[in-house]
Design an enzyme around this catalytic site. Structure first.
Site, short mmCIF file in Angstrom:
data_model
loop_
_atom_site.label_atom_id
_atom_site.label_comp_id
_atom_site.label_asym_id
_atom_site.label_seq_id
_atom_site.Cartn_x
_atom_site.Cartn_y
_atom_site.Cartn_z
N ASP A 161 43.91 2.05 28.47
CA ASP A 161 44.02 0.61 28.40
C ASP A 161 42.65 0.11 27.94
OD1 ASP A 161 44.75 -2.03 28.49
OD2 ASP A 161 45.66 -1.94 30.47
C1 BGC Z 1 46.26 -4.88 28.52
C2 BGC Z 1 47.15 -4.00 27.66
C3 BGC Z 1 47.00 -4.40 26.22
C4 BGC Z 1 45.53 -4.30 25.81
C5 BGC Z 1 45.27 -4.68 24.37
C6 BGC Z 1 44.82 -4.89 28.02
O1 BGC Z 1 44.09 -5.83 28.71
O2 BGC Z 1 46.30 -4.43 29.85
O3 BGC Z 1 48.49 -4.12 28.06
O4 BGC Z 1 47.80 -3.59 25.41
O5 BGC Z 1 44.78 -5.18 26.64
O6 BGC Z 1 45.42 -6.02 24.16
#
Ligand code: BGC
Length: 752
Positions: free
Chosen positions: A292
């Protein structure tokens, strides 16, 4: 209120004049470049490509840039991001998207252009079509709906230059207040895995990669980056991990996104048990694990414990754990073996080859937004859940005057916040910092009821709203509950909404409540109103879908993918750990309820929720009959019949629950589990015979000692229900003791 971007309602998105031309390979059979030969398997191609790469090229694939880093990369010191990579980022990244990983043009390896998320392409500069929330889509209980939605949003990703979607959220709604439940697919592992898998499959039908996330047990947003979750292996394998396992089997995603939190003391993105033992070991997963955004805390531990790509590198101050210089130092010291780097690169390339992203380079192209909005509307029409309909008040009939009250229903429908938020054609409407999509139910109701006087009241003035309701035949109160990534909500409706519903209901007994929410909400007024429709976040044509259900153009056929608790006291964890503390404060929770999530928890405790999982009414009536079961080794097949005994065409959702006669003796977490579900469309009087097979894992418990599934000998009731209040059917089967390894390579293929 502000319009974010303004465009004609049905413009086709064409290549933005500033959009870079994507560096893409010229795919042709080339004996010097065997990895570009489509006749070879994805494994062979990935291995051949890695063999041709320099160490620097391999390292390029494992370090991804967030949108902020794309914008600010020139400020990052050269020893962290070498000038060649910076130049590639500046020249080729799709601006406004989630992430970017430069490819290797010399070898025909394309850039990875990554976009959020499950309801549509999220790019701050490009409009796109918003599906209903994933939780809404789960309420259809029909995998063809997320498959069609996935195919649509995947097509928009491809047409806007993205070859990777970060879509496929499957965390179970263990915590009903989780701010991201709307991005996920409910509280049951079979339903969640099936629906997320279908979405991923639909997205990847566009020859792009999709991502199942957030692995794992990332079940609350409060302190999501510091929460340490304690849970037994048995409990996770039977709940949260089973949802991932099924989603991966059904969707075959190219990537898995590991989560921010810690699980049993280890970060999600450096968790040997979750990444190496379970995902890549037992499940034989061939794709890659991306972090993530920024969820990385080390170089050698993360690499050796199974992380393949540090994605979301942000800023100068971020610790660049997988930056080329840092990984090279780890290679030189022997802390990370070269074989691990090769494996990372091979997994990333396998995904790109296997999904067709290299053979079918993405190109900017026009989008038919009207056709896509129709897909979103159809999904919404199949997802709305009619919770209550006393006296068949709905569908609306012969209404001369209708009061529409509250919820900004004159402007649009609510959407969830955070990284899944899309920019719709025509721009989003921002009200109190919450996103609304421009599909006002008030306008749609006026269109659907041309002979009625339809009047709107905002609801801020409760007395004025009640007076309007008193002067109308029927009143509809819209209530909204905002949920977002980054924090957890409360189940109590915000502001004066509960008081508004009660006041309107007192003024007019024919009051209908429409709820736009991320998940469950409390309804202290439930006994005061005859009808309630749960609309979730219904997407870009949500207003149309709501109006068509309320007026009976479409029969409601959604069923709840989550239970609605009656009070906080019914929750497994009434207090959220870390709530109110500054972000990143260390916090901990022990999930001692284990796999007893949602309806399983309420059954176990003997609690009566407001509405249970699987509930949902129809305008027609169904009858269930002829339930029969046959058992073979480890498997149970069921046959049954459904008849439409009402006067309208409608869709029924047959749900087969398994309830051991002595659930404690067979080691289950709760009295019953969903074993299978089938949705069927029936005309009045129509009768259909249906069949389903129950996955053996849903009959078994997981045993960590021995890493195996175990069905314990005993009598198991099979209950057939459809959530509408129809008389359920029941049959009992005897199952013999059976054990089998959880490792996929060693077990027979799972039941469909
Ligand atoms: C989120 C993800 C997301 C990523 C990119 C993170 O903060 O938890 O679900 O895909 O950001 O935007």
């Amino acid at each position: 209120m502000a319009r974010m971007i303004s465009r004609a309602a049905t413009v086709a998105f064409l290549a933005l004049s500033s959009a870079p031309s994507l560096a893409q390979p010229d795919v042709k059979q080339d004996s010097a470049r065997p990895w570009l030969n489509p006749a070879l398997s994805a494994e062979q191609r990935a291995t051949a490509a890695v063999a041709a790469m320099t160490v620097d090229e391999k390292l390029r694939l494992i370090f991804g840039f967030s949108d902020q880093a794309v914008t600010e990369v020139s400020k990052v010191p050269d020893e962290i991001v070498p000038p060649g990579i910076k130049a590639a980022v500046i020249a080729r990244a799709v601006k406004g998207s989630a992430g970017f990983v430069p490819g290797v043009p010399r070898l025909g390896i394309p850039d990875q252009t990554q976009t959020d998320a499950s309801i549509g392409v999220r790019n701050s500069l490009i409009p796109s079509t918003a599906l209903p929330s994933s939780l809404a889509t789960a309420a259809t209980f029909d995998p063809e709906v997320p498959r069609a939605g996935g195919a649509m949003i995947g097509a928009e990703a491809r047409a806007t230059g993205h070859n990777t979607m970060l879509s496929g959220g499957v965390n179970l709604a263990r915590e009903p207040r989780n701010g991201r439940n709307f991005e996920y697919v409910g509280e049951d592992p079979l339903l969640a895995g099936t629906m997320a898998g279908a979405l991923i499959d639909g997205i990847q039908s566009n020859h792009i990669v999709s991502t199942v996330k957030h692995y794992a047990i990332n079940d609350q947003e409060t302190q999501r980056t510091s929460l340490d979750v304690t849970i037994s292996a048995e409990a996770m394998r039977q709940s949260d991990l089973l949802a991932f396992e099924i989603a991966i089997e059904k969707g075959r995603p190219g990537s898995v996104m590991c989560s921010y939190n810690l699980i049993n003391g280890r970060w999600g993105c450096e968790n040997d048990y979750l990444l190496n033992t379970v995902l890549k070991g037992d499940w034989g997963y061939k794709g890659f694990v991306m972090s993530d955004w920024g969820a990385v805390h080390s170089t050698a531990d993360a690499a050796n414990d199974g992380l393949d790509q540090f994605t979301g590198f942000c800023c100068i101050s971020d610790r660049p754990w997988f930056a080329p210089r840092v990984v090279k130092a780890a290679l030189q010291s022997g802390a990370v073996p070269l074989s691990r780097i090769d494996d990372m690169a091979e997994r990333i390339l396998w995904a790109l080859f296997d999904k067709g992203a290299i053979d079918n380079p993405v190109r900017n192209s026009p989008i038919d937004y009207d056709a896509h909005a129709q897909i979103a509307q159809s999904a919404a029409e199949q997802s709305l859940v009619l919770l209550k309909n006393d006296g068949d008040l709905l569908p609306l009939k012969g209404v001369k005057s209708l009061a529409v009250i509250g919820g900004h229903a004159d402007q649009g429908v609510m959407a969830g916040g955070g990284s899944s938020d899309v920019t719709p054609v025509g721009g989003a409407i921002m009200i109190d910092q919450h996103t609304f999509l421009p599909s006002p139910p008030f306008e749609a109701l006026k269109r659907e009821l041309p002979h009625s006087r339809v009047v709107f009241a905002a609801g801020n003035d409760v007395a004025a709203a009640a007076a309007l309701a008193a002067a109308s035949d029927t009143a509809i109160v819209f209530v909204t509950q905002h949920d977002s990534e980054g924090y957890d909500g409360t189940l109590t409706l915000a502001g004066n909404q509960d008081a508004l519903v009660s006041a309107v209901a007192r003024a007019n007994p024919k009051t209908i409540v429409v709820v736009e929410s991320g998940g469950a909400v409390f309804m202290p007024w439930l006994a005061e109103v005859p009808a309630v429709l749960e609309a979730f976040y219904p997407g870009i044509r949500g207003g149309n879908a709501i109006a068509r259900i309320l007026t009976g153009k479409v029969d409601p056929s959604g069923r709840l993918p989550i239970s609605f608790p009656a009070s906080d006291g019914q929750l497994a964890h009434p207090a959220l750990p870390g709530l109110g503390q500054p972000n990143d404060t260390p916090a901990a929770i022990t999930y001692d309820e284990g796999a007893a999530i949602g309806y399983k928890w309420y059954d176990l405790k003997g609690y009566r929720p407001l509405f249970s999982f699987g509930h949902g009414l129809s305008y027609t009536r169904f009858a269930l009959s002829d339930l029969a079961a046959r058992t073979s080794e480890r498997s149970v097949g069921v046959g049954f019949a459904v008849r439409n005994v009402g006067k309208r065409t409608g869709k029924d959702v047959a749900q087969i629950y398994v309830a051991p006669v002595d659930w404690k003796a067979v080691g289950w977490e709760a009295p019953k589990r969903l074993g299978a579900f089938v949705k069927a469309n029936l005309r009045p009087g129509q009768f259909k015979r249906l069949e389903a097979t129950i996955d053996p894992r849903l009959l078994a418990t997981y045993e960590a000692a021995g890493d195996r599934w175990h069905i314990r000998s005993g009598d198991y009731r099979l209950l057939l229900d459809d959530g509408t209040g129809t008389t359920p059917q029941q049959v009992t089967v005897h199952l013999e003791d059976a054990v089998w390894p959880s490792a996929h390579a060693a077990q027979a293929p799972a039941a469909p």
